[in-house]
Write an enzyme that holds these catalytic residues in place. Structure first.
Site, short mmCIF file in Angstrom:
data_model
loop_
_atom_site.label_atom_id
_atom_site.label_comp_id
_atom_site.label_asym_id
_atom_site.label_seq_id
_atom_site.Cartn_x
_atom_site.Cartn_y
_atom_site.Cartn_z
N HIS A 59 -15.81 -2.13 17.26
CA HIS A 59 -16.20 -0.78 16.85
C HIS A 59 -15.92 -0.65 15.36
CE1 HIS A 59 -16.75 0.66 21.02
NE2 HIS A 59 -15.72 -0.12 21.30
N LEU A 60 -16.98 -0.44 14.57
CA LEU A 60 -16.80 -0.38 13.12
C LEU A 60 -16.86 1.05 12.57
CD1 LEU A 60 -18.61 -3.60 11.86
CD2 LEU A 60 -16.18 -3.22 12.28
N ARG A 61 -17.23 2.01 13.39
CA ARG A 61 -17.14 3.45 13.04
C ARG A 61 -18.07 3.92 11.93
NH1 ARG A 61 -15.13 3.77 17.90
NH2 ARG A 61 -12.88 3.52 18.08
N ASN A 277 -9.11 2.05 26.92
CA ASN A 277 -10.08 2.12 28.00
C ASN A 277 -10.74 0.75 28.16
OD1 ASN A 277 -11.36 3.58 29.91
ND2 ASN A 277 -12.32 5.02 28.49
N ASP A 304 -12.73 -5.70 21.41
CA ASP A 304 -12.79 -4.24 21.58
C ASP A 304 -11.98 -3.54 20.47
OD1 ASP A 304 -13.36 -1.73 22.50
OD2 ASP A 304 -12.20 -1.87 24.34
N HIS A 308 -8.73 4.07 15.22
CA HIS A 308 -8.65 5.53 15.37
C HIS A 308 -7.74 6.11 14.31
CE1 HIS A 308 -11.03 6.06 18.95
NE2 HIS A 308 -10.36 5.13 19.59
C1 NCD Z 1 -13.48 2.39 22.56
C2 NCD Z 1 -13.69 3.24 21.33
O1 NCD Z 1 -12.70 3.79 20.82
O2 NCD Z 1 -14.80 3.34 20.83
N1 NCD Z 1 -12.23 2.74 23.15
C3 NCD Z 1 -11.50 2.00 24.01
O3 NCD Z 1 -10.49 2.50 24.47
N2 NCD Z 1 -11.83 0.80 24.34
C4 NCD Z 1 -14.61 2.54 23.49
C5 NCD Z 1 -14.68 1.47 24.55
O4 NCD Z 1 -14.68 0.26 24.24
O5 NCD Z 1 -14.78 1.80 25.72
ZN ZN Z 2 -15.71 0.16 26.60
#
Ligand code: NCD
Ligand code: ZN
Length: 435
Positions: A59-61, A277, A304, A308
């Site tokens: 996730h690079l936001r 998650n 993953d 945050h």
């Molecule tokens: C991920 C996210 O923050 O975008 N969060 C996580 O807890 N893994 C979303 C995801 O991969 O389900």
């Molecule tokens: Zn996920």
């Protein structure tokens, strides 16, 4: 200087140290006494040379939450972690459900130039699970999207999932599923078990993941399509994937470093840095995941990486966002959980971190064998290093690592993308962007 000479590396950690000469983006010579005089030199001193890692789940936001990570900072984190390719998930703002966003992600990644950033397209418009996104347009765009996922959300409607699989099959692309039956996880914040019960945290049962894995295996069978399971977290998921593979179903699965190493005993402190998650499960699940990765039931490691902001993590457990940093710690955790206990050798590490993920998405220039004529996407690893994780020293903008102050074995000392050094001795180095 023309070219790069890596001196004295153990290829896949095997045999005697050799020199590897790289020029024009390719491995040109492998051997001893190559007689190269004019090249940038990396003294490997017996360190291990592997193919550059490929992360199917990052996730690079960007766009939307550039206060927590950008394509530039995430690329730096990836290069430092030994990655030469990452797949940037679609749950940005705006969502990557159109070619405008997926093309931006691809182009920005190329501009930064530290790692190939492959955009993941959303399966459904707005990740809402209602209407299929224009997958064909995204697949045909500059970003040439080859993987689609609503990750962060599950494609929970079986009819939509079935259509998505059929459509993906005709386009030759992959659907990656965040397996979570939402009706079973309403309000859930932690693995459903004795720990969550004692701590008063609402439980996320294994069955929420496993029921979707089973369902999607059957849908993939009937659609004659491929399905990829994101972040497998339970022993039951392992059994289901094993069964599906035994039936000849085209299913693949990834596991995260944190699910290999951590379990829900970490929740004791109510520190939301451990909220993720799917949730951290029990030690027996982690054991089953390690075994499954060693045996090839689970195909690959995916980080993953989920940055945050402080205000979204340093708050009440139930209000905090789920997700953990992963790119810069992944290799060390794989060494700690898999190599040290003898579950994988270095060739096995190359498989689960590079070759298998590249194969799953059909990349032909990453995850290749370390041979003359192959693209020079490389990672050099010092197996004898030990280091202590300090969030503030990581390249990510965010600090939400659950591994703070933990000491791990092995460190990536250099990463090479198409013959160009992108990370060396703990610094990301780009010709197009100095980070
Ligand atoms: C991920 C996210 O923050 O975008 N969060 C996580 O807890 N893994 C979303 C995801 O991969 O389900
Ligand atoms: Zn996920």
């Amino acid at each position: 200087m023309s070219g790069l000479l890596i001196k004295g590396a153990l290829i896949y950690g095997e045999g005697e140290p050799v020199d590897v000469f790289v020029t024009d983006g390719e491995i040109r010579q492998i051997g001893t006494d190559l007689g190269i005089v004019d090249a940038e030199i990396i003294e490997a001193n017996g360190q291990i040379l592997l193919p550059g890692f490929v992360d199917l789940h990052t996730h690079l936001r960007e766009p939307g939450r550039e206060d927590t990570e950008t394509i530039e900072t995430g690329s730096a984190a990836a290069a430092l972690g030994g990655y030469t390719a990452v797949f940037a998930m679609a749950n940005t703002n705006p969502v990557a459900d159109s070619v405008v966003v997926t093309d931006h992600v691809w182009r920005r990644g190329q501009e930064v130039g530290l790692v190939d950033v492959f955009p993941v397209g959303a399966v459904t418009v707005g990740l809402e699970g209602k209407q299929l996104a224009e997958m064909g347009t995204m697949a045909a765009g500059a970003g040439a999207v080859r993987m689609f996922s609503d990750d962060g959300h599950c494609v929970y409607d079986p009819l939509i999932m079935r259509r998505a699989l059929e459509y993906a099959n005709s386009l030759g692309v992959l659907i990656a599923q965040h397996a979570e039956e939402p009706r079973l996880t309403k309000g859930a914040v932690a693995h459903e078990g004795p720990n969550a019960a004692r701590l008063g945290l609402a439980g996320w049962p294994r069955a929420a993941e496993e029921s979707i894995v089973a369902r999607d295996a059957l849908l993939a069978r009937d659609a004659n399509a491929r399905v990829h399971i994101c972040h497998a977290s339970t022993a039951g998921t392992v059994e289901l994937v094993k069964w599906a593979k035994s039936q000849g179903i085209s299913i693949t699965a990834e596991v995260t470093p944190h699910h290999l190493l951590l379990d829900d005993s970490r929740l004791e402190t109510y520190d939301a840095v451990n909220k993720v998650n799917p949730p951290l499960r029990e030690a027996s699940d982690a054991q089953a995941l390690r075994r499954a990765l060693a045996e090839g039931v689970i195909d690959c490691v995916a980080t993953d990486h989920a940055p945050h902001a402080e205000q979204d993590k340093c708050c009440e457990f139930s209000a905090a966002r789920p997700g953990m940093l992963g790119l810069e710690t992944a290799l060390s955790i794989v060494v700690e959980t898999m190599v040290r206990p003898g579950l994988l050798d270095w060739r096995g590490v190359a498989k689960v971190m590079s070759e298998n993920p590249a194969r799953i998405v059909g990349l032909d220039d990453h995850g290749r064998p370390l041979e003359v004529g192959e693209p020079a996407n490389l990672t050099l690893v010092d197996p004898d290093a030990t280091w202590t994780v300090r969030a503030t020293e990581l390249a990510s903008i965010s600090n939400n690592t659950p591994f703070e102050a933990m000491t791990f074995p092995a460190k990536v000392t250099a990463t090479v993308l198409r013959g160009r050094v992108t990370a060396r001795e703990g610094r990301a180095v780009g010709t197009r962007a100095e980070v």
